[in-house]
Design a protein around this motif. Structure first.
Motif, PDB file in Angstrom:
ATOM      1  N   TYR A 142       0.860  -1.186   0.000  1.00  0.00           N
ATOM      2  CA  TYR A 142       0.000   0.000   0.000  1.00  0.00           C
ATOM      3  C   TYR A 142       0.893   1.231   0.000  1.00  0.00           C
ATOM      4  O   TYR A 142       1.928   1.269   0.675  1.00  0.00           O
ATOM      5  CB  TYR A 142      -0.899   0.037   1.241  1.00  0.00           C
TER       6      TYR A 142
ATOM      7  N   ASP B  97      -3.858  -6.412   4.755  1.00  0.00           N
ATOM      8  CA  ASP B  97      -5.126  -5.996   4.160  1.00  0.00           C
ATOM      9  C   ASP B  97      -5.293  -4.487   4.317  1.00  0.00           C
ATOM     10  O   ASP B  97      -4.461  -3.819   4.939  1.00  0.00           O
ATOM     11  CB  ASP B  97      -6.301  -6.755   4.777  1.00  0.00           C
ATOM     12  N   LEU B  98      -6.377  -3.970   3.754  1.00  0.00           N
ATOM     13  CA  LEU B  98      -6.634  -2.539   3.802  1.00  0.00           C
ATOM     14  C   LEU B  98      -6.768  -2.037   5.233  1.00  0.00           C
ATOM     15  O   LEU B  98      -6.267  -0.964   5.570  1.00  0.00           O
ATOM     16  CB  LEU B  98      -7.902  -2.196   2.997  1.00  0.00           C
ATOM     17  N   ASP B  99      -7.421  -2.805   6.096  1.00  0.00           N
ATOM     18  CA  ASP B  99      -7.576  -2.368   7.485  1.00  0.00           C
ATOM     19  C   ASP B  99      -6.221  -2.154   8.156  1.00  0.00           C
ATOM     20  O   ASP B  99      -6.026  -1.193   8.904  1.00  0.00           O
ATOM     21  CB  ASP B  99      -8.412  -3.360   8.284  1.00  0.00           C
ATOM     22  N   GLY B 100      -5.272  -3.050   7.882  1.00  0.00           N
ATOM     23  CA  GLY B 100      -3.935  -2.898   8.438  1.00  0.00           C
ATOM     24  C   GLY B 100      -3.257  -1.638   7.913  1.00  0.00           C
ATOM     25  O   GLY B 100      -2.619  -0.893   8.666  1.00  0.00           O
TER      26      GLY B 100
ATOM     27  N   LEU C 284      -4.775   1.048   6.780  1.00  0.00           N
ATOM     28  CA  LEU C 284      -5.473   2.207   7.346  1.00  0.00           C
ATOM     29  C   LEU C 284      -5.029   2.469   8.777  1.00  0.00           C
ATOM     30  O   LEU C 284      -4.916   3.626   9.206  1.00  0.00           O
ATOM     31  CB  LEU C 284      -6.980   1.998   7.279  1.00  0.00           C
ATOM     32  N   GLY C 285      -4.763   1.403   9.513  1.00  0.00           N
ATOM     33  CA  GLY C 285      -4.269   1.554  10.880  1.00  0.00           C
ATOM     34  C   GLY C 285      -2.932   2.275  10.912  1.00  0.00           C
ATOM     35  O   GLY C 285      -2.709   3.173  11.737  1.00  0.00           O
ATOM     36  N   TRP C 286      -2.034   1.890   9.999  1.00  0.00           N
ATOM     37  CA  TRP C 286      -0.737   2.573   9.927  1.00  0.00           C
ATOM     38  C   TRP C 286      -0.913   4.020   9.467  1.00  0.00           C
ATOM     39  O   TRP C 286      -0.229   4.919   9.962  1.00  0.00           O
ATOM     40  CB  TRP C 286       0.219   1.824   9.015  1.00  0.00           C
TER      41      TRP C 286
END
Length: 121
Positions: A3, A88-91, A93-95
């Protein structure tokens, strides 16, 4: 999956900050980068020079046009990026939410298409 975290901010704000605030900002980004590395998700990152150093190239009727300045005029400019590896996207977004830039600008998160012929992670 990789990402790209695109960091957008008002590039003129840095010059209005006190030296102490600038030092705190540099330290915050240093700590964030170190956290990414320690977590094993950091692939690369760079800070970009201001938009007054940008050159834009486009083809018009098959001929290249070279223009001084950025592609778009906006309140926030692309200031830098982090390329990370996340499950994944959630990971991702967390960063992005932990990035110091989220506190004074905008972080756009984009999945990266795998390059043909390159080994995937």
């Amino acid at each position: 999956m990789q990402y790209l975290l695109l960091l957008f901010a008002d590039e003129s704000a840095w010059g209005r900050m006190s030296s102490a605030d600038q030092e705190r900002g540099v330290a915050a980004y240093g700590a964030y980068t170190q956290a990414l590395k320690e977590a094993g998700v950091w692939v690369g990152s760079n800070r970009l020079q201001n938009t007054n150093t940008a050159t834009t190239v486009r083809l018009v009727d098959g001929k290249s046009q070279v223009l001084d300045g950025p592609y778009a005029d906006s309140k926030e400019q692309l200031a830098g990026y982090y390329l990370i590896e996340a499950s994944d996207l959630d990971g991702a977004l967390g960063w992005a939410a932990r990035c110091p830039g989220a506190g004074h600008g905008t972080i756009e998160v984009r999945p990266v298409w795998p390059t043909y012929g390159a080994s995937s992670s």
